[in-house]
Design a protein around this motif. Structure first.
Motif, short mmCIF file in Angstrom:
data_model
loop_
_atom_site.label_atom_id
_atom_site.label_comp_id
_atom_site.label_asym_id
_atom_site.label_seq_id
_atom_site.Cartn_x
_atom_site.Cartn_y
_atom_site.Cartn_z
N MET A 77 0.84 -1.16 0.00
CA MET A 77 0.00 0.00 0.00
C MET A 77 0.90 1.24 0.00
SD MET A 77 -2.61 1.12 3.06
CE MET A 77 -3.84 -0.04 2.56
N LEU A 78 0.65 2.11 -0.93
CA LEU A 78 1.41 3.36 -1.02
C LEU A 78 0.73 4.43 -0.17
CD1 LEU A 78 3.87 4.64 -2.41
CD2 LEU A 78 2.34 5.37 -4.23
N ILE A 79 1.50 5.03 0.76
CA ILE A 79 0.94 5.99 1.71
C ILE A 79 1.78 7.26 1.71
CG2 ILE A 79 0.50 6.40 4.17
CD1 ILE A 79 -0.04 3.43 4.46
N ASP A 80 1.10 8.41 1.64
CA ASP A 80 1.77 9.70 1.79
C ASP A 80 2.09 9.92 3.26
OD1 ASP A 80 1.82 10.58 -0.87
OD2 ASP A 80 -0.19 11.44 -0.73
N VAL A 81 3.31 10.36 3.55
CA VAL A 81 3.73 10.62 4.93
C VAL A 81 3.99 12.11 5.07
CG1 VAL A 81 5.46 10.13 6.69
CG2 VAL A 81 4.73 8.31 5.13
N ALA A 87 3.14 -2.63 4.11
CA ALA A 87 2.34 -3.85 3.95
C ALA A 87 0.92 -3.61 4.44
CB ALA A 87 2.98 -5.01 4.69
N ARG A 88 0.78 -2.78 5.46
CA ARG A 88 -0.53 -2.39 5.97
C ARG A 88 -0.42 -0.95 6.46
NH1 ARG A 88 -0.51 -1.66 11.15
NH2 ARG A 88 0.90 -2.76 12.52
N GLY A 97 -2.02 7.13 -7.45
CA GLY A 97 -1.09 7.23 -6.34
C GLY A 97 -1.78 7.04 -5.01
N PRO A 98 -1.15 7.47 -3.93
CA PRO A 98 -1.67 7.22 -2.59
C PRO A 98 -3.03 7.86 -2.35
CG PRO A 98 0.58 8.05 -2.49
CD PRO A 98 0.13 8.19 -3.90
N LYS A 99 -3.90 7.08 -1.75
CA LYS A 99 -5.21 7.59 -1.35
C LYS A 99 -5.33 7.57 0.18
CE LYS A 99 -6.90 7.85 -5.56
NZ LYS A 99 -5.75 7.87 -6.40
N PHE A 100 -4.22 7.29 0.85
CA PHE A 100 -4.18 7.23 2.29
C PHE A 100 -2.97 8.02 2.75
CE2 PHE A 100 -3.84 5.23 6.47
CZ PHE A 100 -5.18 5.16 6.83
N VAL A 135 7.79 -1.63 15.99
CA VAL A 135 8.26 -0.65 15.01
C VAL A 135 8.11 -1.27 13.64
CG1 VAL A 135 10.26 0.64 14.19
CG2 VAL A 135 9.91 0.31 16.64
N HIS A 136 7.53 -0.53 12.70
CA HIS A 136 7.36 -1.02 11.33
C HIS A 136 8.22 -0.19 10.41
CE1 HIS A 136 3.99 -3.66 12.25
NE2 HIS A 136 3.70 -2.74 13.19
N ASP A 137 8.92 -0.89 9.52
CA ASP A 137 9.73 -0.16 8.56
C ASP A 137 8.87 0.17 7.35
OD1 ASP A 137 9.57 -2.47 7.07
OD2 ASP A 137 11.62 -3.08 7.43
N ALA A 138 9.47 0.76 6.34
CA ALA A 138 8.71 1.25 5.20
C ALA A 138 8.04 0.15 4.40
CB ALA A 138 9.61 2.09 4.29
#
Length: 82
Positions: free
Chosen positions: A1-5, A23-24, A54-57, A74-77
């Motif tokens: 999942m592509l996420i804007d940070v 991944a989530r 692109g990202p919707k989240f 801790v989750h990595d990218a």
């Protein structure tokens, strides 16, 4: 999942950190690691108003975080526990 940070104290003043694959979706309160820096997710939201590929989240992170044992996983990218 592509996420804007985004990094900052609130959505209006946040600065974009980029788009990353997870991944989530990280939840508020979780720590993530991006480029060796530990960040705490403070908000997460869906962006249905974005009309482009692109990202919707998106997530908002506090970039003043430091890693502690009691802060949880801790989750990595890519979304796997570190």
């Amino acid at each position: 999942m592509l996420i804007d940070v985004f990094a900052g104290r609130d959505r209006r003043s946040a600065t974009p950190r980029g788009s990353f694959h997870f991944a989530r979706s990280p939840r508020p309160g979780e720590q993530i690691e991006i480029d060796g820096v530990f960040l705490v997710v403070t908000r997460a939201w869906h962006r249905p108003d974005v009309h482009y590929p692109g990202p919707k989240f998106a997530i908002l992170v506090d970039d003043r975080a430091s890693r502690t044992e009691e802060s949880g996983p801790v989750h990595d990218a890519v979304g796997t526990p570190a």
